[in-house]
Design a protein around this motif. Structure first.
Motif, PDB file in Angstrom:
ATOM      1  N   THR A 148      64.297  52.534  21.451  1.00 20.13           N
ATOM      2  CA  THR A 148      62.658  52.718  20.894  1.00 20.13           C
ATOM      3  C   THR A 148      61.912  52.063  21.652  1.00 20.13           C
ATOM      4  N   LYS A 149      61.934  50.842  22.196  1.00 25.85           N
ATOM      5  CA  LYS A 149      61.176  50.133  23.051  1.00 25.85           C
ATOM      6  C   LYS A 149      60.758  50.441  24.438  1.00 25.85           C
ATOM      7  N   PHE A 150      61.837  51.219  24.977  1.00 26.04           N
ATOM      8  CA  PHE A 150      61.918  51.928  26.159  1.00 26.04           C
ATOM      9  C   PHE A 150      60.863  53.118  25.903  1.00 26.04           C
ATOM     10  N   GLY A 151      60.984  53.782  24.841  1.00 25.31           N
ATOM     11  CA  GLY A 151      60.165  54.864  24.265  1.00 25.31           C
ATOM     12  C   GLY A 151      58.593  54.370  24.092  1.00 25.31           C
ATOM     13  N   VAL A 152      58.449  53.317  23.348  1.00 21.41           N
ATOM     14  CA  VAL A 152      57.054  52.835  23.390  1.00 21.41           C
ATOM     15  C   VAL A 152      56.526  52.536  24.654  1.00 21.41           C
ATOM     16  N   ARG A 153      57.019  51.867  25.811  1.00 20.50           N
ATOM     17  CA  ARG A 153      56.678  51.829  26.992  1.00 20.50           C
ATOM     18  C   ARG A 153      56.163  53.028  27.667  1.00 20.50           C
ATOM     19  N   GLY A 154      57.174  53.941  27.586  1.00 23.84           N
ATOM     20  CA  GLY A 154      56.952  55.394  28.303  1.00 23.84           C
ATOM     21  C   GLY A 154      55.815  56.087  27.709  1.00 23.84           C
ATOM     22  N   PHE A 155      55.832  55.865  26.249  1.00 22.47           N
ATOM     23  CA  PHE A 155      54.695  56.632  25.511  1.00 22.47           C
ATOM     24  C   PHE A 155      53.338  56.082  26.006  1.00 22.47           C
ATOM     25  N   SER A 156      53.130  54.604  26.147  1.00 23.04           N
ATOM     26  CA  SER A 156      52.083  54.107  26.490  1.00 23.04           C
ATOM     27  C   SER A 156      51.358  54.338  27.958  1.00 23.04           C
ATOM     28  N   GLU A 157      52.432  54.310  28.680  1.00 22.10           N
ATOM     29  CA  GLU A 157      52.036  54.654  29.784  1.00 22.10           C
ATOM     30  C   GLU A 157      51.610  56.100  30.060  1.00 22.10           C
ATOM     31  N   ALA A 158      52.192  56.875  29.592  1.00 23.19           N
ATOM     32  CA  ALA A 158      51.781  58.474  29.770  1.00 23.19           C
ATOM     33  C   ALA A 158      50.513  58.493  28.936  1.00 23.19           C
ATOM     34  N   LEU A 159      50.355  57.907  27.863  1.00 22.53           N
ATOM     35  CA  LEU A 159      49.149  58.141  27.055  1.00 22.53           C
ATOM     36  C   LEU A 159      48.056  57.481  27.901  1.00 22.53           C
ATOM     37  N   ARG A 160      48.194  56.273  28.519  1.00 20.32           N
ATOM     38  CA  ARG A 160      47.110  55.700  29.250  1.00 20.32           C
ATOM     39  C   ARG A 160      46.739  56.262  30.672  1.00 20.32           C
ATOM     40  N   ARG A 161      47.873  57.271  31.132  1.00 19.19           N
ATOM     41  CA  ARG A 161      47.373  58.030  32.063  1.00 19.19           C
ATOM     42  C   ARG A 161      46.489  59.277  31.609  1.00 19.19           C
ATOM     43  N   GLU A 162      47.163  59.878  30.429  1.00 18.76           N
ATOM     44  CA  GLU A 162      46.322  60.965  29.638  1.00 18.76           C
ATOM     45  C   GLU A 162      45.032  60.518  29.613  1.00 18.76           C
ATOM     46  N   LEU A 163      44.675  59.468  28.953  1.00 20.59           N
ATOM     47  CA  LEU A 163      43.410  59.086  28.752  1.00 20.59           C
ATOM     48  C   LEU A 163      42.382  58.531  29.838  1.00 20.59           C
ATOM     49  N   ALA A 164      42.988  58.356  30.964  1.00 18.49           N
ATOM     50  CA  ALA A 164      42.537  57.703  32.141  1.00 18.49           C
ATOM     51  C   ALA A 164      40.926  58.067  32.654  1.00 18.49           C
ATOM     52  N   ASP A 165      40.343  59.219  32.154  1.00 13.47           N
ATOM     53  CA  ASP A 165      39.241  59.549  32.209  1.00 13.47           C
ATOM     54  C   ASP A 165      38.270  59.518  31.109  1.00 13.47           C
ATOM     55  N   THR A 166      38.763  58.830  30.418  1.00 15.16           N
ATOM     56  CA  THR A 166      38.029  58.675  28.657  1.00 15.16           C
ATOM     57  C   THR A 166      37.888  57.049  28.664  1.00 15.16           C
ATOM     58  N   PRO A 167      36.954  56.877  27.610  1.00 22.05           N
ATOM     59  CA  PRO A 167      36.713  55.223  27.522  1.00 22.05           C
ATOM     60  C   PRO A 167      37.595  54.711  26.511  1.00 22.05           C
ATOM     61  N   VAL A 168      38.759  55.362  26.172  1.00 21.19           N
ATOM     62  CA  VAL A 168      39.929  54.837  25.528  1.00 21.19           C
ATOM     63  C   VAL A 168      40.706  53.787  26.339  1.00 21.19           C
ATOM     64  N   GLN A 169      40.917  52.606  25.936  1.00 24.62           N
ATOM     65  CA  GLN A 169      41.767  51.726  26.525  1.00 24.62           C
ATOM     66  C   GLN A 169      43.057  51.785  26.080  1.00 24.62           C
ATOM     67  N   VAL A 170      44.105  51.726  26.829  1.00 24.22           N
ATOM     68  CA  VAL A 170      45.413  51.631  26.521  1.00 24.22           C
ATOM     69  C   VAL A 170      46.291  50.163  27.096  1.00 24.22           C
ATOM     70  N   VAL A 171      46.696  49.294  26.268  1.00 20.11           N
ATOM     71  CA  VAL A 171      47.371  48.138  26.860  1.00 20.11           C
ATOM     72  C   VAL A 171      48.703  47.963  26.374  1.00 20.11           C
TER      73      VAL A 171
END
Length: 260
Positions: A148-171
């Protein structure tokens, strides 16, 4: 990331790292909405609201809609909720697997799915995910938790890149072993036997706030754990051999939750 005058929804704020985050956020000038299955049991603090939210519920999506309607000013979410279970895979109850998948991973995905479009439309917002060193290094006895934690790391990384051209920050912040009530005594004894350091929840909370204030994309905590994460990603066989040497010690404490 500015903390002053922000409204953060804090998931997992009733214990451990999440609970340790509440007062520092208030001191930084933020308002905090602590979500819990039993909000009536939360201590009342100025600047803190308690709301009902069951992260393991099948209708979590609908609960989030109602929550947003009640608190439309939410402009940040800190997902600090988690469950773990220390046991070999063959002794791990199916319910424990399901609970970890629902709380640790599914809820993080649904929360982000709900809030990311709202933050993007508003022109600002932040999604903070608290992961684990075990989201980068598989550890015996924590197969489901690591998954599950591998999943959270992968999900947050993919989401951050998906939202990279938006004002939404993903940490994404990955603590090492932390001294919380979630750990059974066998895990504390195992960490002592292996010489693993355990951080206080307050120290981890301070690092999470630093990551937020510094606009870090990701932050891994603890030394030499940060080094092991890098080695495991490049030369996993080295970590395999190290774990094999530790395995007899790990097996001494494994399944104590099941047997107790």
């Amino acid at each position: 990331m500015r903390l002053h005058d922000r409204v953060f929804l804090l998931l997992g704020g009733t214990g451990g790292i999440g609970k340790a985050l509440v007062e520092p956020l208030i001191r930084a000038g933020a308002k905090v909405i602590v979500a819990s299955r039993q909000p009536e049991g939360l201590a009342r603090l100025s600047g803190v609201s308690a709301v009902h939210l069951d992260l393991a519920a099948p209708d979590l999506e609908h609960q989030l809609v109602r929550l947003s309607e009640a608190y439309p000013d939410i402009d940040g979410v800190i997902h600090c909720a988690g469950q773990n279970y220390f046991a070999s895979l063959g002794e791990l109850p199916v319910t424990a697997i399901d609970d970890q998948l629902m709380v640790n991973l599914r809820s993080a995905m649904l929360v982000a799915r709900h809030f990311a479009p709202r933050f993007e439309a508003a022109g600002y917002g932040a999604l903070v995910f608290v992961g684990s060193t075990f989201g980068s290094i598989g550890f015996p006895g924590y197969t489901a938790y690591c998954a599950t934690k591998f999943g959270v790391r992968g999900f947050s990384e993919a989401l951050r890149r998906e939202l990279a051209d938006t004002p939404v920050q993903v940490v994404y912040v990955a603590p090492r072993a932390t001294a919380t009530a979630m750990n059974p005594e066998a895990v504390n004894e195992l960490n002592h036997a292996l010489g693993n350091k355990m951080d206080a929840p307050e120290a981890v909370a301070a690092q999470i706030l630093k990551a937020m204030e510094n606009d870090d994309l990701r932050r891994f905590l603890g030394w030499p754990e940060k080094l092991f994460v890098v080695i495991n990603g490049i030369l996993p066989r080295i970590v395999d051999k190290a774990m094999l040497k530790q395995l007899p010690v790990i097996r001494r404490f494994l399944n104590s939750e099941v047997l107790s």
